[in-house]
Design a protein around this motif. Structure first.
Motif, PDB file in Angstrom:
ATOM      1  N   GLY A 114      61.830  56.923  28.079  1.00  0.00           N
ATOM      2  CA  GLY A 114      62.808  56.901  26.914  1.00  0.00           C
ATOM      3  C   GLY A 114      62.273  57.369  25.675  1.00  0.00           C
ATOM      4  N   ASP A 115      60.958  57.462  25.458  1.00  0.00           N
ATOM      5  CA  ASP A 115      60.254  57.991  24.241  1.00  0.00           C
ATOM      6  C   ASP A 115      60.027  59.494  24.372  1.00  0.00           C
ATOM      7  N   GLU A 116      60.110  60.193  23.411  1.00  0.00           N
ATOM      8  CA  GLU A 116      59.630  61.488  23.240  1.00  0.00           C
ATOM      9  C   GLU A 116      58.389  61.707  22.543  1.00  0.00           C
ATOM     10  N   VAL A 117      57.208  62.642  23.031  1.00  0.00           N
ATOM     11  CA  VAL A 117      56.221  62.892  22.434  1.00  0.00           C
ATOM     12  C   VAL A 117      56.313  64.371  22.369  1.00  0.00           C
ATOM     13  N   ALA A 134      52.234  57.896  31.017  1.00  0.00           N
ATOM     14  CA  ALA A 134      52.963  57.046  30.059  1.00  0.00           C
ATOM     15  C   ALA A 134      54.552  56.838  30.408  1.00  0.00           C
ATOM     16  N   GLY A 135      54.900  57.629  31.259  1.00  0.00           N
ATOM     17  CA  GLY A 135      56.256  57.741  31.558  1.00  0.00           C
ATOM     18  C   GLY A 135      57.127  58.159  30.528  1.00  0.00           C
ATOM     19  N   ALA A 136      56.577  58.898  29.490  1.00  0.00           N
ATOM     20  CA  ALA A 136      57.411  59.522  28.159  1.00  0.00           C
ATOM     21  C   ALA A 136      57.672  60.747  28.502  1.00  0.00           C
ATOM     22  N   THR A 137      58.634  61.439  27.726  1.00  0.00           N
ATOM     23  CA  THR A 137      59.127  62.877  27.927  1.00  0.00           C
ATOM     24  C   THR A 137      58.371  63.498  26.827  1.00  0.00           C
ATOM     25  N   THR A 165      61.789  60.525  19.170  1.00  0.00           N
ATOM     26  CA  THR A 165      60.287  60.973  18.996  1.00  0.00           C
ATOM     27  C   THR A 165      59.562  59.677  18.621  1.00  0.00           C
ATOM     28  N   ARG A 166      58.639  59.160  19.311  1.00  0.00           N
ATOM     29  CA  ARG A 166      57.805  58.334  19.037  1.00  0.00           C
ATOM     30  C   ARG A 166      56.444  58.549  18.508  1.00  0.00           C
ATOM     31  N   VAL A 167      55.975  59.704  19.231  1.00  0.00           N
ATOM     32  CA  VAL A 167      54.729  60.151  18.666  1.00  0.00           C
ATOM     33  C   VAL A 167      54.414  61.529  18.409  1.00  0.00           C
ATOM     34  N   ALA A 198      57.954  58.360  13.207  1.00  0.00           N
ATOM     35  CA  ALA A 198      57.090  58.531  14.163  1.00  0.00           C
ATOM     36  C   ALA A 198      55.462  58.325  13.779  1.00  0.00           C
ATOM     37  N   ILE A 199      54.679  58.172  14.764  1.00  0.00           N
ATOM     38  CA  ILE A 199      53.396  57.920  14.648  1.00  0.00           C
ATOM     39  C   ILE A 199      52.854  59.326  14.917  1.00  0.00           C
ATOM     40  N   VAL A 200      51.683  59.785  14.108  1.00  0.00           N
ATOM     41  CA  VAL A 200      51.054  61.030  14.251  1.00  0.00           C
ATOM     42  C   VAL A 200      49.745  60.729  15.105  1.00  0.00           C
ATOM     43  N   VAL A 201      49.508  61.181  16.277  1.00  0.00           N
ATOM     44  CA  VAL A 201      48.280  60.845  16.770  1.00  0.00           C
ATOM     45  C   VAL A 201      47.489  62.521  16.571  1.00  0.00           C
TER      46      VAL A 201
END
Ligand code: GLN
Length: 402
Positions: A114-117, A134-137, A165-167, A198-201
């Motif tokens: 459900g989260d987008e990266v 992670a199963g993210a999009t 957008t999570r990351v 969102a978090i920036v990695v």
């Protein structure tokens, strides 16, 4: 799970990474290996001796989960000395098994179904694999050829970032293009992250390998970004010790805690004697290996010029990289019905003339507009001894009339 993430081939075997595949092909054909980016000369002897001393001194059991304190202090000192970033070594730094583990831990800790990266495209292969695990999009923003370089498409970034957008995962200096994101591009990423919380990695493993006066700016140093950014780097590229796998991540304590929770079940802890040696290489209160870093940057800058001249003489169009180990080249002049794109070219070149490279399609999503735009492009590394580069250049010259 591995099959669903695209990590297995049709027969259920692990798909080798493009780097493994091209290095194997290079070995089989006795090619000059300008494919996989690893130095063919080891890093400074005094740092290697420091690891040997640590082993002799009995630093051979598990290091603390967060990393040995001397290394965490040295990482904090490095960030302060180079970028003015202040970190608490107790709570805001985590030592990892290379930047690759830091990226995996970050994505597994922070993103899920459900989260987008959002990443740049082209992107480093492990970024896509870890988003899938992670199963993210995975959502991508192109770096487009522009004015002689590959630049961030800021409009596409604004469109790509949204409530899911999570990351935002950035990589600067950027593998494979060699782009060093400029202040305007970093500010665009920062604004997009702030807009949706969102978090920036940020994968900054080539932080010291920048040329022609280009400046690497950690996005964590931008206003309002320290509290939402995880900065990843490693000693592998900085000290030409890629086999030691000592990386780290720095950022706010709650995010570091989330990564530690994952890291303890990935590798538990990272190589203890190597940590001791890298603590000395990074230095606390003094410059550590800064002179070695400067020497590496100078020699890489020279070798970059050598390879770019060789590629141009052979008939390639190249983009001048501001950083990293890599130069990208358009192989269109050498394509034919039999060797129809960059991927085919990279697989053909070792057997044909004894040089290995990597196709840019390996850094793109199959069928994406960026994959289409870069279909004929390949990446060569210049982090090889001068004689290896000269051998490759001589062989590439043979392509001209081919
Ligand atoms: N980072 C290196 C490259 O881009 C390869 C590392 C690896 O093989 N996983 O060439």
């Amino acid at each position: 799970m591995a099959a669903a993430c695209g990590l297995l081939d049709g027969a259920g075997n692990p798909k080798p990474t493009i780097f493994t595949e091209m290095s194997a092909l290079a070995a089989q054909t006795n090619s000059a290996n300008l494919g996989q980016g690893f130095p063919d000369e080891d890093g400074p002897e005094w740092i290697r001796e420091a690891a040997i001393e640590a082993i002799r001194a009995g630093v051979n059991q598990y290091a603390p989960g967060r990393g040995s304190l001397d290394l965490r202090q040295a990482i904090a000192a490095h960030q302060a000395r180079h970028y003015g970033l202040t970190l608490d070594p107790e709570s805001e730094v985590l030592v990892t098994t290379g930047a690759t583990e830091a990226i995996a831990a970050a994505l597994l800790a922070l993103a899920g179904p459900g989260d987008e990266v959002v990443t740049l495209e082209p992107f480093y292969d492990s970024h896509a694999a870890c988003i899938a695990m992670a199963g993210a999009t995975h959502v991508t923003v192109p770096l487009v050829p522009h004015g002689g370089g590959f630049r961030l498409d800021a409009d596409a970034l604004r469109q790509a970032v949204g409530p899911r957008t999570r990351v935002i995962l950035v990589n600067t200096p950027h593998n494979p293009t060699g782009t060093v994101l400029n202040l305007a591009e970093l500010e665009a990423v920062a604004a997009a992250a702030r807009a949706v919380d969102a978090i920036v990695v940020t994968d900054e493993v080539y932080e010291h390998l920048v040329f022609d006066g280009a400046r690497h700016v950690p996005i964590a140093s931008l206003p309002g970004m320290r509290e939402r950014t995880l900065t990843i780097s490693s000693s592998g590229k900085t000290f030409s010790l890629t086999g030691w796998k000592i990386g780290w991540v720095a950022g706010p304590a709650p995010l570091i805690d989330a990564l530690l929770a994952v890291k303890q079940f990935l590798t538990f802890t990272s190589g203890a004697p190597f940590q001791r040696a890298i603590a000395r290489a990074l230095g606390t209160g003094k410059a550590g290996g800064d002179a070695d870093i400067n020497a590496l940057r100078d020699t890489l800058s020279y070798r970059r010029g050598l390879l770019m001249d060789g590629l141009a003489a052979a008939g390639f169009k190249t983009v001048r990289p501001d950083g990293t180990y890599f130069v990208c080249a358009d192989a269109s002049p050498f394509l034919s019905a039999e060797v129809a794109d960059g991927a085919a070219f990279a697989r053909w070149l070792p057997g044909a003339i004894g040089v290995a490279c990597v196709p840019l399609s390996a850094f793109c999503r199959a069928g994406s507009p960026t994959a289409h735009a870069l279909a004929n492009w390949v990446r060569f590394t210049f982090v090889k001894r001068e004689d290896t580069l000269r051998t490759a250049i001589d062989r590439l010259a043979g392509l001209n009339g081919a």
